[in-house]
Design a protein around this motif. Sequence first.
Motif, PDB file in Angstrom:
ATOM      1  N   PRO A 157       4.182 -62.646  37.170  1.00  0.00           N
ATOM      2  CA  PRO A 157       2.780 -62.726  36.735  1.00  0.00           C
ATOM      3  C   PRO A 157       2.611 -62.725  35.223  1.00  0.00           C
ATOM      4  O   PRO A 157       1.611 -63.233  34.711  1.00  0.00           O
ATOM      5  N   GLU A 158       3.602 -62.194  34.505  1.00  0.00           N
ATOM      6  CA  GLU A 158       3.502 -62.172  33.049  1.00  0.00           C
ATOM      7  C   GLU A 158       3.438 -63.578  32.447  1.00  0.00           C
ATOM      8  O   GLU A 158       2.997 -63.753  31.311  1.00  0.00           O
ATOM      9  N   LEU A 159       3.867 -64.578  33.207  1.00  0.00           N
ATOM     10  CA  LEU A 159       3.765 -65.965  32.726  1.00  0.00           C
ATOM     11  C   LEU A 159       2.306 -66.421  32.634  1.00  0.00           C
ATOM     12  O   LEU A 159       1.990 -67.351  31.895  1.00  0.00           O
ATOM     13  N   PHE A 160       1.427 -65.772  33.400  1.00  0.00           N
ATOM     14  CA  PHE A 160       0.021 -66.154  33.452  1.00  0.00           C
ATOM     15  C   PHE A 160      -0.855 -65.378  32.487  1.00  0.00           C
ATOM     16  O   PHE A 160      -1.938 -65.824  32.142  1.00  0.00           O
ATOM     17  N   PHE A 161      -0.404 -64.185  32.106  1.00  0.00           N
ATOM     18  CA  PHE A 161      -1.262 -63.296  31.339  1.00  0.00           C
ATOM     19  C   PHE A 161      -0.583 -62.904  30.037  1.00  0.00           C
ATOM     20  O   PHE A 161       0.618 -62.646  30.016  1.00  0.00           O
ATOM     21  N   PRO A 162      -1.372 -62.802  28.965  1.00  0.00           N
ATOM     22  CA  PRO A 162      -0.763 -62.420  27.687  1.00  0.00           C
ATOM     23  C   PRO A 162      -0.281 -60.973  27.716  1.00  0.00           C
ATOM     24  O   PRO A 162      -0.866 -60.124  28.389  1.00  0.00           O
ATOM     25  N   ALA A 163       0.802 -60.743  26.989  1.00  0.00           N
ATOM     26  CA  ALA A 163       1.283 -59.369  26.847  1.00  0.00           C
ATOM     27  C   ALA A 163       0.308 -58.618  25.939  1.00  0.00           C
ATOM     28  O   ALA A 163      -0.433 -59.231  25.176  1.00  0.00           O
ATOM     29  N   ASP A 164       0.279 -57.317  26.035  1.00  0.00           N
ATOM     30  CA  ASP A 164      -0.585 -56.509  25.154  1.00  0.00           C
ATOM     31  C   ASP A 164      -0.320 -56.892  23.719  1.00  0.00           C
ATOM     32  O   ASP A 164       0.823 -57.009  23.287  1.00  0.00           O
ATOM     33  N   GLY A 165      -1.417 -57.102  23.007  1.00  0.00           N
ATOM     34  CA  GLY A 165      -1.288 -57.425  21.605  1.00  0.00           C
ATOM     35  C   GLY A 165      -1.188 -58.906  21.304  1.00  0.00           C
ATOM     36  O   GLY A 165      -1.196 -59.314  20.162  1.00  0.00           O
TER      37      GLY A 165
END
Length: 166
Positions: A157-165
Amino acid sequence: MTDDEDAAGGPAFAGTGAASAVREHWEDLIGDMEATAAEFEDAGWETLQLHPGDVTAVTGDRWGFDVLVPDDEFERLREWVDAGDFDEHDVYRVESGIHFALVVLKDEGGERAVCCPLYYDDAAVEGLGEVAAGEGRVYTHVRNLAEEYVTFSHEEPELFFPADGD
């Protein structure tokens, strides 16, 4: 040209008073989808380009991206999924106030690729992104107006959503 006429070729968000810059990013994403499909076709693959009428980030029972597509695209997608194994995907993401992503679902054995553009806002990132991070996956539910679904699971799922910051 009225806003309705200008938005006629775009997804639902384009007709809701969205800035022309946002609509332009959607048009750029569709151009990227066409170029990506052409690359697959040049390599001998068949491609299916989806043209969503609406994309909704859902956190309820059927959580994930709910993607409404025209009936003819849905029927072809269902035929391909029934005949193949779409177990790989790539995600190309761009952020500009609204998040845009192109998901390419691949059936290596059948040499078929489905290109599915998505858009979602920061609220989706916070809501659906948190659910997906907790579950370790996110879903794309492609449907037609008759509420028939073809669902894909994405284990990163991290491919779809930006990491914090980001």
